[in-house]
Motif scaffolding. Structure first.
Motif, PDB file in Angstrom:
ATOM      1  N   SER A 104      26.661 -20.419  -7.475  1.00  0.00           N
ATOM      2  CA  SER A 104      27.823 -20.535  -6.585  1.00  0.00           C
ATOM      3  C   SER A 104      28.651 -19.257  -6.589  1.00  0.00           C
ATOM      4  CB  SER A 104      28.698 -21.726  -7.001  1.00  0.00           C
ATOM      5  OG  SER A 104      28.019 -22.947  -6.796  1.00  0.00           O
ATOM      6  N   LEU A 105      28.782 -18.630  -7.757  1.00  0.00           N
ATOM      7  CA  LEU A 105      29.526 -17.378  -7.848  1.00  0.00           C
ATOM      8  C   LEU A 105      28.876 -16.278  -7.016  1.00  0.00           C
ATOM      9  CD1 LEU A 105      30.543 -17.092 -11.617  1.00  0.00           C
ATOM     10  CD2 LEU A 105      32.096 -16.917  -9.652  1.00  0.00           C
ATOM     11  N   LEU A 106      27.596 -16.100  -7.196  1.00  0.00           N
ATOM     12  CA  LEU A 106      26.945 -15.008  -6.467  1.00  0.00           C
ATOM     13  C   LEU A 106      26.904 -15.299  -4.970  1.00  0.00           C
ATOM     14  CD1 LEU A 106      23.660 -15.322  -5.559  1.00  0.00           C
ATOM     15  CD2 LEU A 106      23.437 -15.539  -8.034  1.00  0.00           C
ATOM     16  N   ASP A 107      26.776 -16.574  -4.595  1.00  0.00           N
ATOM     17  CA  ASP A 107      26.797 -16.945  -3.184  1.00  0.00           C
ATOM     18  C   ASP A 107      28.162 -16.645  -2.579  1.00  0.00           C
ATOM     19  OD1 ASP A 107      25.451 -18.205  -0.896  1.00  0.00           O
ATOM     20  OD2 ASP A 107      26.955 -19.760  -1.123  1.00  0.00           O
ATOM     21  N   MET A 108      29.229 -16.941  -3.329  1.00  0.00           N
ATOM     22  CA  MET A 108      30.584 -16.671  -2.856  1.00  0.00           C
ATOM     23  C   MET A 108      30.790 -15.181  -2.628  1.00  0.00           C
ATOM     24  SD  MET A 108      34.184 -16.852  -4.833  1.00  0.00           S
ATOM     25  CE  MET A 108      33.613 -15.540  -5.874  1.00  0.00           C
ATOM     26  N   TYR A 109      30.398 -14.366  -3.613  1.00  0.00           N
ATOM     27  CA  TYR A 109      30.576 -12.920  -3.486  1.00  0.00           C
ATOM     28  C   TYR A 109      29.717 -12.364  -2.352  1.00  0.00           C
ATOM     29  CZ  TYR A 109      33.324 -12.485  -7.787  1.00  0.00           C
ATOM     30  OH  TYR A 109      34.318 -12.569  -8.726  1.00  0.00           O
ATOM     31  N   ALA A 110      28.494 -12.855  -2.222  1.00  0.00           N
ATOM     32  CA  ALA A 110      27.596 -12.358  -1.171  1.00  0.00           C
ATOM     33  C   ALA A 110      28.152 -12.665   0.210  1.00  0.00           C
ATOM     34  CB  ALA A 110      26.208 -12.968  -1.341  1.00  0.00           C
ATOM     35  N   LYS A 111      28.657 -13.886   0.400  1.00  0.00           N
ATOM     36  CA  LYS A 111      29.203 -14.264   1.708  1.00  0.00           C
ATOM     37  C   LYS A 111      30.466 -13.487   2.040  1.00  0.00           C
ATOM     38  CE  LYS A 111      27.223 -18.888   2.017  1.00  0.00           C
ATOM     39  NZ  LYS A 111      27.457 -20.339   1.872  1.00  0.00           N
ATOM     40  N   ALA A 112      31.173 -13.027   1.014  1.00  0.00           N
ATOM     41  CA  ALA A 112      32.382 -12.225   1.229  1.00  0.00           C
ATOM     42  C   ALA A 112      32.057 -10.741   1.391  1.00  0.00           C
ATOM     43  CB  ALA A 112      33.356 -12.418   0.069  1.00  0.00           C
ATOM     44  N   GLY A 113      30.772 -10.404   1.350  1.00  0.00           N
ATOM     45  CA  GLY A 113      30.376  -9.008   1.499  1.00  0.00           C
ATOM     46  C   GLY A 113      30.490  -8.199   0.223  1.00  0.00           C
ATOM     47  N   LYS A 114      30.762  -8.854  -0.904  1.00  0.00           N
ATOM     48  CA  LYS A 114      30.900  -8.160  -2.196  1.00  0.00           C
ATOM     49  C   LYS A 114      29.552  -8.219  -2.921  1.00  0.00           C
ATOM     50  CE  LYS A 114      35.304  -7.818  -1.306  1.00  0.00           C
ATOM     51  NZ  LYS A 114      35.895  -6.519  -0.928  1.00  0.00           N
ATOM     52  N   ILE A 115      28.601  -7.485  -2.373  1.00  0.00           N
ATOM     53  CA  ILE A 115      27.231  -7.621  -2.861  1.00  0.00           C
ATOM     54  C   ILE A 115      27.063  -7.075  -4.273  1.00  0.00           C
ATOM     55  CG2 ILE A 115      26.338  -5.439  -1.959  1.00  0.00           C
ATOM     56  CD1 ILE A 115      24.616  -8.900  -1.835  1.00  0.00           C
ATOM     57  N   HIS A 116      27.853  -6.078  -4.659  1.00  0.00           N
ATOM     58  CA  HIS A 116      27.725  -5.529  -6.010  1.00  0.00           C
ATOM     59  C   HIS A 116      28.181  -6.547  -7.056  1.00  0.00           C
ATOM     60  CE1 HIS A 116      26.521  -1.663  -4.540  1.00  0.00           C
ATOM     61  NE2 HIS A 116      27.618  -1.554  -3.789  1.00  0.00           N
ATOM     62  N   GLU A 117      29.282  -7.261  -6.747  1.00  0.00           N
ATOM     63  CA  GLU A 117      29.725  -8.320  -7.651  1.00  0.00           C
ATOM     64  C   GLU A 117      28.675  -9.428  -7.724  1.00  0.00           C
ATOM     65  OE1 GLU A 117      31.616  -6.807  -5.447  1.00  0.00           O
ATOM     66  OE2 GLU A 117      33.741  -6.799  -6.014  1.00  0.00           O
ATOM     67  N   ALA A 118      28.091  -9.772  -6.561  1.00  0.00           N
ATOM     68  CA  ALA A 118      27.048 -10.807  -6.537  1.00  0.00           C
ATOM     69  C   ALA A 118      25.851 -10.379  -7.384  1.00  0.00           C
ATOM     70  CB  ALA A 118      26.607 -11.068  -5.092  1.00  0.00           C
ATOM     71  N   GLN A 119      25.477  -9.117  -7.250  1.00  0.00           N
ATOM     72  CA  GLN A 119      24.340  -8.624  -8.026  1.00  0.00           C
ATOM     73  C   GLN A 119      24.636  -8.649  -9.515  1.00  0.00           C
ATOM     74  OE1 GLN A 119      23.057  -4.729  -6.857  1.00  0.00           O
ATOM     75  NE2 GLN A 119      21.081  -4.910  -7.875  1.00  0.00           N
ATOM     76  N   GLY A 120      25.884  -8.328  -9.882  1.00  0.00           N
ATOM     77  CA  GLY A 120      26.272  -8.365 -11.289  1.00  0.00           C
ATOM     78  C   GLY A 120      26.147  -9.753 -11.877  1.00  0.00           C
ATOM     79  N   VAL A 121      26.589 -10.756 -11.113  1.00  0.00           N
ATOM     80  CA  VAL A 121      26.466 -12.145 -11.562  1.00  0.00           C
ATOM     81  C   VAL A 121      24.989 -12.516 -11.690  1.00  0.00           C
ATOM     82  CG1 VAL A 121      26.888 -14.564 -10.942  1.00  0.00           C
ATOM     83  CG2 VAL A 121      28.676 -12.849 -10.563  1.00  0.00           C
ATOM     84  N   THR A 148      32.397 -23.021  -3.660  1.00  0.00           N
ATOM     85  CA  THR A 148      31.892 -23.060  -2.284  1.00  0.00           C
ATOM     86  C   THR A 148      33.032 -23.141  -1.271  1.00  0.00           C
ATOM     87  OG1 THR A 148      31.704 -25.493  -2.228  1.00  0.00           O
ATOM     88  CG2 THR A 148      29.801 -24.251  -3.040  1.00  0.00           C
ATOM     89  N   SER A 149      34.228 -23.510  -1.716  1.00  0.00           N
ATOM     90  CA  SER A 149      35.377 -23.595  -0.808  1.00  0.00           C
ATOM     91  C   SER A 149      36.184 -22.295  -0.782  1.00  0.00           C
ATOM     92  CB  SER A 149      36.294 -24.761  -1.218  1.00  0.00           C
ATOM     93  OG  SER A 149      36.933 -24.485  -2.446  1.00  0.00           O
TER      94      SER A 149
END
Length: 633
Positions: free
Chosen positions: A198-215, A166-167
Motif C-alpha cells: 500500500s505504501l509503494l502504491d501510494m507513492y507511485a500514484k503520487a508520482g514519487k517513484i523514488h520513494e516507492a522504489q525505496g519501500v 489507499t485513501s
C-alpha cells in the motif's frame, strides 16, 4: 415455514401441506443453523422470530454472515431489528459484523451509526468502517475516521494501515500518506507485505517513484501485488524502460504474474513501441491461460496499436466476448493516431448501431481526431454538430472544440477556424491556439499566425515550440528583423527546448539516442551513416531546413546541429541493422521537426524503405516519399 395453531405449514411447489406437531418440544423445533446452511434464509428468519428472547450469539452470527454473503439488506435489517426488540446486547464482534453488513449493502450511513453507537470498539470495528469509506472513494472520511481511532487510543494493525494508505490520494493525499508512513515505522509495520504494498502504491500514484522504489527494495518478501504496484507506477509515469527492466528482473526471481501485472507491462511496452517484447508478453498471457479479462485485452489493443500493428489490435477487438467503452475507445484512438479516419468513422457507426455501449467524451475525441487526421472534415463537423444537439447525451468539452479547430486548420480553412475560436462558449486553451498556429504555418497565413503566436507567448512563455513557429512564420515572409527579435526574446526568457530523445528496437534491444548523442557504443558508425545519408539524399534534392535551428550560428553549424537530431541518428542506426526491404520504425518523445520529417521522406525514396516515425502526437507512415500525415502534424 409458518407456525399456526399447533401445525407447521410447509410450502412446496404443490402448495401448502401441514402436519400436527408439538412445537414446544425442542426435539421438534427446526434448527436455525441447518436452515441457513441449506439456503432457507426466509425460514431461518421466521425461526428467529419464534425463538424471540431465546436467540443467542451463534444464531445471530449465522444469520448475519448469510446476509453479508448475499448482500440481503432487508433480511439483515430484520436481524438487527430483532436484536433491538429482544433487548439483546450483542458483543463487539456482532456489532462489527453489522458494520460490515451495512457497508457491503452500500448503506454507509447505517454502518457509521452502528459504529458510533458501539459502547466498545476494537481495531477490527474501526478498520471495517475505514475500509468501507476507502473502497467507495470517500478518502477524507476514511482519513478523518483513522484520526478519530488514534485519538480513542486504539492501536491500528496492518490491515488498518494498508487500508487508510489507499485513501491518501488527491492534492493533500501525499502529505497525509507521509504522516501515516511515520506511524507505520513507529509501529514496526513497514516490512509487512500488505502495508508495504500500500505504501509503494501510494507513492507511485503520487508520482514519487523514488520513494516507492525505496519501500519496494526494503520489503523482506514480495508478492504479486507489490511487484505489480511498482511496475505500474513506473509505467504510469512514462518510465517505460525502467518498468520493463524491473519486470525482467522480477521474472528472473520467479515473480508470479496476474492480469494486472501483464496490463501494466503492456502499458510500458506501448510507450516504448516495443512490438517484439509486446508479442512475447502476449504469448506469456496465452500460456498462463488467464481468463479473458477485459482490462488485459484493452491493454493488448492499445499496445499493438501504439506499436504500429493495427491489424493485431483489430483481431483482438473483434474476438472479444465483452467490450467496454474503453475497448471501443482504444481501437478508435488507434485508427486516429494512424490517420485512418475512414476506419474510425466506420467503427464509430458500428458502436452506435450495437447500442449496448454508449460513447463518452473520449470516444468523440478519438473519432473527431480521426476525421481530422484522415482529411474527412465534413463528417467531423457533422459529428460535432450532433454532439452540440445532444444526440448521444455527451456535451462538447474544450478538447472537442480543439478538434474542430484542428480539423478546419488541416483543411486550409484558417480564417474559418479563427472565427470558430472567437465564437466558442469556452475560453480557448494554449492547445487550441497552438493548433491554429500550426495551421497558419502550414498554410502560410502570416497575419493570423503572428496574432496567435503572440497570444501563445503571453499564455505559456516557457514553451520553446511557440517561438520556433513564430520565427519560422517571420522567416517565410522575409521579416528577418522580427526573426532576430524572437530569438533575443527567447534568450531573454531563458527558454530551453526539452531535449529530444528517439529510440529504435533492434534484435529485441531498445537503443536510445539523444540530440548530438555521443554515448552510444557505435556512435562513430552512426555518425558516419548519417553523413552518408545526407550526401545521397542531397543528390536527390533534399535541402536542410535551417529555420528549425534557433541558435545564432552560421549555416554550416546549423546544418551540423540538424544532423545531430535524435530521430536522424535512430533512423541511420536502423538502416545499419535492419535487413533491406524491411520497414524501419523510430519512436520520439517530442513532435518530429520539419527537417527530420523531410529527411525521412527522402531516405524512403533513395533507399526504397518504408519508414515509420511515431512522435508525441501520431504515426508518420512514409512510403516512397509520401507521408500518411499529408505533411501536416
Amino acid at each position: 415455514m409458518l407456525r399456526k395453531m399447533g401445525k407447521i405449514f410447509h410450502h412446496s411447489k404443490h402448495g401448502f401441506s401441514s402436519s400436527t406437531v408439538n412445537y414446544t418440544s425442542p426435539l421438534n423445533r427446526p434448527n436455525l443453523i441447518d436452515l441457513v446452511s441449506s439456503g432457507q434464509l426466509k425460514e431461518a428468519l421466521l425461526e428467529m422470530a419464534v425463538q424471540g428472547h431465546e436467540m443467542r450469539f451463534k444464531g445471530y452470527d449465522t444469520l448475519l454472515n448469510e446476509c453479508v454473503s448475499r448482500r440481503a439488506i432487508r433480511e439483515g435489517q430484520r436481524v438487527h431489528a430483532h436484536m433491538i426488540k429482544s433487548h439483546y446486547h450483542p458483543p463487539v464482534y456482532l456489532r462489527t459484523r453489522l458494520v460490515i453488513f451495512y457497508a457491503k449493502c452500500e448503506c454507509l450511513g447505517d454502518a457509521r451509526r452502528v459504529l458510533d453507537e458501539m459502547p466498545d470498539r476494537n481495531v477490527v470495528s474501526w478498520t471495517a468502517m475505514i475500509t468501507a469509506y476507502a473502497q467507495r472513494g470517500y478518502a477524507s472520511e476514511a482519513r478523518n475516521l483513522f484520526v478519530q481511532m488514534l485519538r480513542s487510543g486504539t492501536e491500528p494493525n496492518e490491515f488498518t494501515f494498508a487500508t487508510v494508505l489507499t485513501s491518501c490520494t488527491g492534492a493533500l493525499g501525499i502529505d497525509h500518506g507521509r504522516q501515516v508512513h511515520s506511524l507505520v515505522i513507529k509501529s514496526c509495520f513497514e516490512s509487512h507485505i500488505y502495508v508495504g504494498s500500500s505504501l509503494l502504491d501510494m507513492y507511485a500514484k503520487a508520482g514519487k517513484i523514488h520513494e516507492a522504489q525505496g519501500v519496494f527494495e526494503g520489503l523482506p518478501e514480495r508478492d504479486v501485488v507489490s511487484c505489480t504496484a511498482i511496475i505500474s507506477g513506473y509505467a504510469k509515469l512514462g518510465l517505460d524502460e525502467e518498468a520493463l527492466e524491473l519486470f525482467r528482473r522480477l521474472q528472473g526471481e520467479g515473480m508470479p504474474c496476474n492480469y494486472v501485472t501483464y496490463a501494466s507491462v503492456l502499458t510500458a511496452l506501448s510507450g516504448l513501441a516495443a512490438l517484439d517484447h509486446g508479442k512475447q508478453v502476449h504469448n506469456h498471457v496465452l500460456r498462463s491461460q488467464l481468463p479473458s479479462y477485459v482490462v488485459l485485452q484493452n491493454s493488448l489493443i492499445d499496445m499493438y496499436s501504439k506499436c504500429g500493428s493495427l491489424g493485431y489490435s483489430r483481431k483482438i477487438f473483434d474476438r472479444m466476448s465483452e467490450r467496454t467503452v474503453i475497448s471501443w475507445n482504444a481501437m478508435l484512438v488507434g485508427y486516429s493516431k494512424h490517420g485512418r479516419g475512414k476506419e474510425a468513422t466506420e467503427l464509430f457507426k458500428l458502436m452506435r448501431e450495437e447500442n449496448n455501449v454508449k460513447p463518452d467524451s473520449i470516444t468523440f475525441l478519438a473519432v473527431l481526431s480521426g476525421c481530422s487526421h484522415g482529411g474527412n472534415e465534413e463528417r467531423g463537423l457533422e459529428i460535432f454538430d450532433e454532439m452540440v444537439n445532444g444526440k448521444d447525451g455527451v456535451e462538447p468539452e474544450i478538447e472537442h472544440y480543439g478538434c474542430v479547430v484542428d480539423l478546419l486548420g488541416r483543411s486550409g480553412q484558417v480564417e474559418r477556424a479563427f472565427e470558430f475560436i472567437k465564437k466558442m462558449p469556452l475560453e480557448p486553451t494554449a492547445a487550441i491556439w497552438g493548433s491554429l498556429l500550426g495551421a497558419c504555418k502550414v498554410h502560410s497565413n502570416v497575419d493570423i499566425g503572428v496574432f496567435v503566436a503572440k497570444r501563445l507567448l503571453d499564455i505559456e512563455p516557457e514553451n520553446a515550440g511557440n517561438y520556433v513557429i513564430l520565427s519560422n512564420l517571420y522567416a517565410s515572409s522575409g521579416r528577418w528583423e522580427e526573426v532576430r527579435n524572437v530569438r533575443e526574446l527567447m534568450d531573454e526568457k531563458a527558454v530551453i527546448k526539452e531535449p529530444g530523445r528517439s529510440w529504435i528496437n533492434l534484435n529485441q534491444t531498445i537503443h536510445t539516442f539523444h540530440a548530438s548523442d555521443r554515448t552510444h557504443p557505435r556512435k562513430e558508425e552512426v555518425s558516419a551513416k548519417v553523413r552518408e545519408l545526407l550526401t545521397k539524399i542531397k543528390e536527390a534534392g533534399y535541402i536542410p531546413d535551417l529555420s528549425c535551428v534557433l541558435h545564432d550560428v552560421d549555416d554550416e553549424q546549423k546544418e551540423k546541429i540538424l544532423l545531430g537530431h535524435s530521430e536522424k541518428l535512430a533512423l541511420a542506426f536502423g538502416l545499419m541493422g535492419i535487413p533491406e526491404g524491411k520497414p524501419v520504425q523510430v519512436m520520439k518523445n517530442l513532435r518530429i521537426c520539419v527537417d527530420c520529417h523531410n529527411f525521412a521522406k527522402f531516405v524512403s525514396v533513395v533507399y526504397g524503405r518504408e519508414v515509420s516515425l511515431r512522435d508525441k502526437n501520431r504515426f508518420h507512415h512514409i512510403v516512397g516519399g509520401i507521408c500518411s500525415c499529408g505533411d501536416y502534424w
